[in-house]
Scaffold this motif. Structure first.
Motif, PDB file in Angstrom:
ATOM      1  N   TRP B   7      38.889  25.867  33.688  1.00 11.40           N
ATOM      2  CA  TRP B   7      38.883  24.686  32.829  1.00 11.40           C
ATOM      3  C   TRP B   7      37.575  24.598  32.046  1.00 11.40           C
ATOM      4  N   LYS B   8      36.439  24.824  32.752  1.00  9.61           N
ATOM      5  CA  LYS B   8      35.129  24.738  32.108  1.00  9.61           C
ATOM      6  C   LYS B   8      34.978  25.827  31.045  1.00  9.61           C
ATOM      7  N   ASN B   9      35.488  27.004  31.343  1.00  6.76           N
ATOM      8  CA  ASN B   9      35.389  28.103  30.385  1.00  6.76           C
ATOM      9  C   ASN B   9      36.140  27.780  29.101  1.00  6.76           C
ATOM     10  N   LEU B  10      37.314  27.156  29.259  1.00  5.00           N
ATOM     11  CA  LEU B  10      38.100  26.824  28.070  1.00  5.00           C
ATOM     12  C   LEU B  10      37.435  25.720  27.266  1.00  5.00           C
ATOM     13  N   ARG B  11      36.774  24.800  27.981  1.00  4.92           N
ATOM     14  CA  ARG B  11      36.097  23.692  27.283  1.00  4.92           C
ATOM     15  C   ARG B  11      34.826  24.161  26.605  1.00  4.92           C
ATOM     16  N   THR B 277      40.558  38.550  25.980  1.00  3.11           N
ATOM     17  CA  THR B 277      39.817  39.816  26.039  1.00  3.11           C
ATOM     18  C   THR B 277      38.416  39.625  25.456  1.00  3.11           C
ATOM     19  N   LEU B 278      38.355  38.964  24.304  1.00  2.00           N
ATOM     20  CA  LEU B 278      37.036  38.740  23.696  1.00  2.00           C
ATOM     21  C   LEU B 278      36.194  37.808  24.558  1.00  2.00           C
ATOM     22  N   ALA B 279      36.846  36.796  25.133  1.00  2.00           N
ATOM     23  CA  ALA B 279      36.109  35.845  25.973  1.00  2.00           C
ATOM     24  C   ALA B 279      35.553  36.549  27.218  1.00  2.00           C
ATOM     25  N   VAL B 280      36.351  37.414  27.811  1.00  2.00           N
ATOM     26  CA  VAL B 280      35.881  38.155  28.991  1.00  2.00           C
ATOM     27  C   VAL B 280      34.732  39.076  28.579  1.00  2.00           C
ATOM     28  N   GLY B 281      34.885  39.722  27.426  1.00  2.00           N
ATOM     29  CA  GLY B 281      33.835  40.618  26.926  1.00  2.00           C
ATOM     30  C   GLY B 281      32.520  39.898  26.732  1.00  2.00           C
ATOM     31  N   GLU B 282      32.604  38.669  26.254  1.00  2.00           N
ATOM     32  CA  GLU B 282      31.391  37.864  26.037  1.00  2.00           C
ATOM     33  C   GLU B 282      30.722  37.474  27.349  1.00  2.00           C
ATOM     34  N   ARG B 283      31.523  37.385  28.392  1.00  2.00           N
ATOM     35  CA  ARG B 283      31.010  36.814  29.637  1.00  2.00           C
ATOM     36  C   ARG B 283      30.868  37.850  30.745  1.00  2.00           C
ATOM     37  N   LEU B 284      30.756  39.107  30.382  1.00  2.00           N
ATOM     38  CA  LEU B 284      30.697  40.140  31.420  1.00  2.00           C
ATOM     39  C   LEU B 284      29.504  39.942  32.355  1.00  2.00           C
ATOM     40  N   GLY B 285      28.365  39.564  31.757  1.00  2.00           N
ATOM     41  CA  GLY B 285      27.154  39.342  32.556  1.00  2.00           C
ATOM     42  C   GLY B 285      27.362  38.246  33.581  1.00  2.00           C
ATOM     43  N   ARG B 299      39.608  37.077  42.903  1.00  2.00           N
ATOM     44  CA  ARG B 299      39.374  35.707  42.406  1.00  2.00           C
ATOM     45  C   ARG B 299      38.948  35.739  40.937  1.00  2.00           C
ATOM     46  N   LEU B 300      38.204  36.779  40.576  1.00  2.00           N
ATOM     47  CA  LEU B 300      37.783  36.912  39.182  1.00  2.00           C
ATOM     48  C   LEU B 300      39.004  37.196  38.296  1.00  2.00           C
ATOM     49  N   VAL B 301      39.891  38.058  38.793  1.00  2.00           N
ATOM     50  CA  VAL B 301      41.131  38.365  38.069  1.00  2.00           C
ATOM     51  C   VAL B 301      41.963  37.089  37.940  1.00  2.00           C
ATOM     52  N   LEU B 302      42.029  36.340  39.030  1.00  2.00           N
ATOM     53  CA  LEU B 302      42.783  35.082  39.027  1.00  2.00           C
ATOM     54  C   LEU B 302      42.205  34.116  37.991  1.00  2.00           C
ATOM     55  N   LEU B 303      40.875  34.119  37.888  1.00  2.00           N
ATOM     56  CA  LEU B 303      40.203  33.228  36.934  1.00  2.00           C
ATOM     57  C   LEU B 303      40.696  33.519  35.510  1.00  2.00           C
ATOM     58  N   VAL B 304      40.798  34.808  35.163  1.00  2.00           N
ATOM     59  CA  VAL B 304      41.253  35.176  33.818  1.00  2.00           C
ATOM     60  C   VAL B 304      42.703  34.752  33.612  1.00  2.00           C
TER      61      VAL B 304
ATOM     62  N   PRO C 103      26.528  28.763  31.459  1.00  4.08           N
ATOM     63  CA  PRO C 103      26.023  27.819  30.459  1.00  4.08           C
ATOM     64  C   PRO C 103      26.861  26.559  30.292  1.00  4.08           C
ATOM     65  N   MET C 104      28.148  26.602  30.713  1.00  6.27           N
ATOM     66  CA  MET C 104      28.987  25.415  30.517  1.00  6.27           C
ATOM     67  C   MET C 104      28.927  24.474  31.711  1.00  6.27           C
ATOM     68  N   LEU C 105      28.182  24.896  32.742  1.00  5.07           N
ATOM     69  CA  LEU C 105      28.055  24.045  33.926  1.00  5.07           C
ATOM     70  C   LEU C 105      26.677  23.418  33.978  1.00  5.07           C
ATOM     71  N   THR C 106      26.606  22.200  34.506  1.00  8.21           N
ATOM     72  CA  THR C 106      25.314  21.539  34.654  1.00  8.21           C
ATOM     73  C   THR C 106      24.552  22.220  35.801  1.00  8.21           C
ATOM     74  N   VAL C 107      23.293  21.840  35.951  1.00  4.78           N
ATOM     75  CA  VAL C 107      22.477  22.422  37.017  1.00  4.78           C
ATOM     76  C   VAL C 107      23.160  22.217  38.370  1.00  4.78           C
ATOM     77  N   GLU C 108      23.624  20.981  38.621  1.00  3.77           N
ATOM     78  CA  GLU C 108      24.208  20.729  39.944  1.00  3.77           C
ATOM     79  C   GLU C 108      25.518  21.493  40.129  1.00  3.77           C
ATOM     80  N   GLU C 109      26.284  21.640  39.042  1.00  4.70           N
ATOM     81  CA  GLU C 109      27.543  22.390  39.153  1.00  4.70           C
ATOM     82  C   GLU C 109      27.257  23.869  39.447  1.00  4.70           C
ATOM     83  N   ASN C 110      26.209  24.399  38.788  1.00  2.91           N
ATOM     84  CA  ASN C 110      25.830  25.787  39.051  1.00  2.91           C
ATOM     85  C   ASN C 110      25.440  25.978  40.505  1.00  2.91           C
TER      86      ASN C 110
END
Lengths: 284, 390, 226
Positions: B7-11, B277-285, B299-304, C103-110
């Motif tokens: 949810w946070k990633n999409l927001r 795909t682009l979003a995952v590429g951006e967030r590899l780190g 869990r990472l696969v599930l996240l995608v 980056p999309m999470l606050t300090v406490e969420e991280n």
């Protein structure tokens, strides 16, 4: 004013039953009718020129007559008939009237004018007489019979509009993503002193290039799809009519729209990228 | 935690997510429309036939089920015989023809039905009380400016040489009603079977066709077979038979719906796939760091996949709403085709169509998430961390 | 169960070779070492000497090409991804040069993230979060996003996240690489304090001042410890 629903010759013929002459009672004294069969009818019934068959307007084969096939012809194809698969038989008019036991009765009369430009005038004159029939010019009939196709065309346009909207959003999203991915490089270019205008033009150039390349691939895909649709439907409906045609107009519209959408996406993204601070873009 | 992160990633990239949802919603709306179109006409046709109030239609052998040109001899007697079958509630002959309706000032043609009282259900009365007179539809009433209580003349033909009506009779308009199977802008009237037979000078019980109502619980197939065996000159069609005959003529719409559905699914798959795909590429780190902190590969696969699923879930109601809204004008366009019953619809909103759309959208999200999920799943933590720091 | 005097990380003759465009690159060439509980080890050395690779092997995020790495008694290359991930989640903490805060999470969420993944109860999560934020001095920044923090604050948030599940081992890869000298000293003091509370630390750094805080100082050169 509307005439009673015409009993088209075609429909009258459809109710005819056809049986081989050997199996039914016939009247050998009466002369043979001469009939023509459409290619589809001949193929469906396994008949060819010279064959003699028995025809009747009654399913029980009452009042049947013998007829010789003298012609197999390919009627001009009309899109409206494609899905119907009608079997058409052509009679001499007096023969059909005699078979239907309706002497001097016709479904319609066609009139050839000395001066075709006066067709509307004659139509109005005939209709004004109010004799229980309707008169139409050839143009009227063309308009009436093509109504279904105008509706289908309108429907296709509405669907195309929705598809365009979806593809437009798709294109803009992809472009936006592509350039967001390039933001670090763009930030670096700005830090080393490349002008904003140069970067904006570069972004637009890449957007246009991607859109043109995408359009070319899309058109090729469209051509393959059109070929596939025709290859599938033509044998399905036993017709040579083409179901999907790429017209130059469609080609230009698609190309222009794709390039414009690509450029719009590029412009929107470059504005957004250039507003950001270059250090922010390189992640510092 | 994974759903929270999805949810946070999409927001995080709100505009990108909004575009993605908009694209998937429109593709989904088109998918919903095509789902409605694929079975709409058939469903609608079945519903219209169901409202006619009978289950079997009997016509002269060799004629088409909806044509009423040929007259069936001794139809009244045949109807009585059919009605004697233990599964049959009633059987009624129907006359259908085109006649002229004349007022002192005007004249119009109309489709006339000669009905037995059992078939009162084919018309819904809107004004007046039906009796031995005519029940006319609003189109005919409007064309001749007539209504209940008015007296008109009926004629079977007009002499084209002198324009005078032939074989006429006088009738009173009893009521106004809507016919279940009226074509758009068709002028229709009904009168008692015997009245129309008399007007047409039919004295041997002929009819255009016979309709048969079955007793509750009786299946049409056995009755259809019995009629065709007992009366070799007749063809009998049950409603499923009629629907299946029409189905053959709906190839165009079915194939059109199938092709556009495939295109919609493809657009949605590409859109979700490309964005993820682009979003995952951006967030590899970040993904590598999460793995280093203890997030399992699955869990990472599930996240995608979840990110794709969230897009599909948010888009689904929008797609259904948009699709339902779009189906109205699209239906109106197709219904303006000539020669269609006015109650017939091309786009019919059914729960099955909605469920199918939602399932396809979720499937689309899953397929779209396959490649990015694979990229995330095969991520090498150490190499990625190393590359991200360079 | 690890006994007090047993090593928590045991590396035996570990090598690590990468293949880049068909060329084999030896990042580690037979390293043997141990990390015991409460130990504070620093590893210094030039870039490309294999420091980070060694750290990654210790944390189980990478596996040796040959040799063996035992993490809390388990041979890492014999563990499933699930077990290895659980070890990292519950017993190892990671600190990175680039912080890698989401980056999309606050300090406490991280900071809460590893606790959520470990399935810690809400009340315990809340208590531990308060403790950790106070511990690293970020209680007042809890609702801020990483982008709104300074480099030092980001690294402190990352340290709090690394400590979220009370690990026995903290692995820090150039934790002061992205901060100024003064902030680097603060982070050094924080690491010393963490070690003082019983957490073993392995610190990879270029910074000699930071390396000097460790009880055991190692140097790497060309993939070998000296």
């Amino acid at each position: 004013m509307q005439v009673p629903r015409p009993r088209l010759i075609l429909l009258a013929v459809l109710v005819l039953s056809l049986v081989p002459t050997a199996t039914a009672g016939r009247s050998p004294d009466q002369p043979l009718f001469e009939i023509g069969l459409s290619r589809r009818t001949a193929e469906r019934l396994g008949l060819s020129v010279g064959d003699v068959i028995e025809v009747s307007a009654d399913p029980s084969m009452a009042q049947s007559r013998r007829a010789r096939v003298t012609m197999v012809w390919s009627p001009p194809e009309h899109p409206a008939d494609v899905a119907r698969g009608d079997l058409v038989i052509r009679f001499h008019l007096p023969d059909l009237q005699s078979l239907l036991q309706q002497p001097d009765t016709v479904d319609r009369i066609v009139v050839r004018l000395l001066d075709p430009t006066r067709a509307s005038w004659l139509r109005d004159d005939l209709n004004a007489l109010g004799r229980g029939y309707d008169a139409y010019t050839a143009a009227d009939l063309a308009r009436i019979t093509s109504r279904t196709f105008r509706v289908i065309t309108q429907f296709h346009r509405a669907i195309a509009l929705i598809t365009l909207l979806a593809s437009g959003i798709f294109l803009i999203t992809i472009m936006a993503l592509k350039f967001t991915e390039m933001r670090k490089e763009i930030g670096a270019l700005r830090i080393v002193g490349i002008a904003k205008e140069t970067i904006a033009f570069t972004v637009l150039g890449i957007a246009a290039g991607a859109a043109i390349a995408g359009t070319a691939v899309g058109l090729a895909l469209g051509a393959v799809l059109a070929w596939g649709i025709n290859a599938y439907y033509q044998p399905l409906f036993h017709t040579h009519l083409r179901f999907a045609v790429i017209t130059p107009q469609a080609l230009w519209i698609v190309a222009a729209l794709a390039v414009l959408l690509g450029l719009a996406a590029g412009a929107a993204v470059s504005v957004r990228l250039l507003r950001q601070h270059p250090l922010e873009q390189v992640g510092r | 935690m994974v759903s929270f992160l999805a949810w946070k990633n999409l927001r995080r990239s709100a505009s990108r997510t909004v575009l993605l949802i908009a694209g998937v919603s429109i593709a989904g709306a088109l998918l919903f429309n095509m789902s409605m179109l694929a079975e709409g006409l058939e469903t609608s046709f079945e519903a219209v036939l169901g409202r006619l109030g009978y289950e079997v239609r009997v016509v002269l052998r060799g004629t088409l089920p909806f044509e009423a040109e040929a007259l069936m001899p001794a139809a009244a007697q045949t109807a009585v015989s059919i009605a004697a079958h233990p599964s049959v509630a009633w059987a009624a002959p129907v006359l259908a023809t085109n006649i002229y309706v004349l007022t002192p000032h005007d004249r119009a043609t109309a489709f006339a039905l000669g009905l037995k009282p059992e078939l009162a259900g084919v018309v819904s009365i809107t004004h007046g009380i039906p009796g031995r007179g005519l029940i006319i539809n609003p189109e005919l009433a409007h064309a001749l400016q007539i209504g209940p209580g008015d007296v008109v003349r009926l004629a079977t033909s007009v002499n084209p040489q002198i324009g005078t009506a032939e074989r006429t009779s006088v009738a009173t308009v009893d009521a106004l009603g809507e016919y279940v199977f009226d074509l758009r802008s068709q002028r229709t009237l009904a009168l008692p079977f015997e009245e129309l037979a008399a007007l047409l000078e039919l004295r041997q019980g002929q009819a255009s066709f016979i309709v048969v109502k079955l007793k509750d619980g009786a299946g049409p197939d056995a009755v259809v077979q019995w009629i065709e065996t007992t009366f070799p000159a007749l063809d009998a069609f049950s409603i499923p038979d009629l629907v299946s005959r029409v189905r053959g003529q709906l190839t165009y719409f079915n194939h059109f719906a199938a092709i556009l559905s495939a295109v919609s699914v493809l657009v949605a798959v590409l859109l979700i796939g490309a964005v993820l795909t682009l979003a995952v590429g951006e967030r590899l780190g970040e993904a590598a760091a999460l793995r280093a902190l203890g997030l399992r590969r699955r869990r990472l696969v599930l996240l995608v996949f979840l990110e794709g699923a969230v897009v599909a879930v948010v888009s689904a109601p929008l797609a259904l709403l948009l699709g339902a809204a779009l189906s109205q004008p699209l239906d109106a366009i197709l219904r303006s085709s000539p020669g269609l019953p006015q109650d017939l619809h091309f786009f019919v909103l059914t729960p099955q169509a909605a469920i199918r759309t939602v399932i396809l959208l979720l499937l689309t999200a899953t397929i779209g998430g396959l490649y990015p999920a694979w990229v995330a799943g095969r991520l090498n933590i150490a190499t990625t961390l190393h590359q991200e720091i360079q | 169960m690890i006994l007090m005097n047993e090593p928590i990380v045991q590396i035996t003759e570990a090598t690590r070779t990468y293949h880049l465009d068909g060329t084999a690159i030896s990042a580690l060439r037979g390293v043997t070492m141990e990390v015991r509980q409460e130990e504070f080890i620093s590893i210094a050395g030039p870039s490309g000497s294999g420091k980070s690779t060694l750290l990654h092997l210790m944390g189980g995020v990478d596996l040796p090409t040959t040799g063996e790495v035992r993490l809390f008694g388990n041979v890492t290359h014999r563990l499933t991804d699930r077990t290895l991930s659980n070890l990292r989640l519950l017993r190892v903490g990671f600190i990175f040069q680039r912080f890698f805060l989401l980056p999309m999470l606050t300090v406490e969420e991280n900071v809460l993230l590893p606790m959520l993944e470990a399935g810690l109860q809400a009340q315990r999560r809340g208590e531990r979060l308060e403790d950790l934020l106070s511990y690293v001095g970020l209680a007042h920044r809890r609702r801020h996003l990483p982008g709104q923090l300074s480099g030092g604050e980001m690294q402190r948030a990352a340290i709090a996240r690394a400590l979220a599940n009370r690990p026995h081992l903290l692995l820090a890869d150039e934790p002061t690489g992205e901060v100024d000298q003064q902030t680097g000293q603060q982070i050094g003091r924080l690491l010393q304090r963490i070690n003082g509370e019983g957490v073993a630390i392995v610190l990879v750094t270029h910074n000699p001042e930071l390396a000097a805080l460790a009880s055991t100082r190692l140097t790497m050169r060309d993939g070998l410890l000296s």
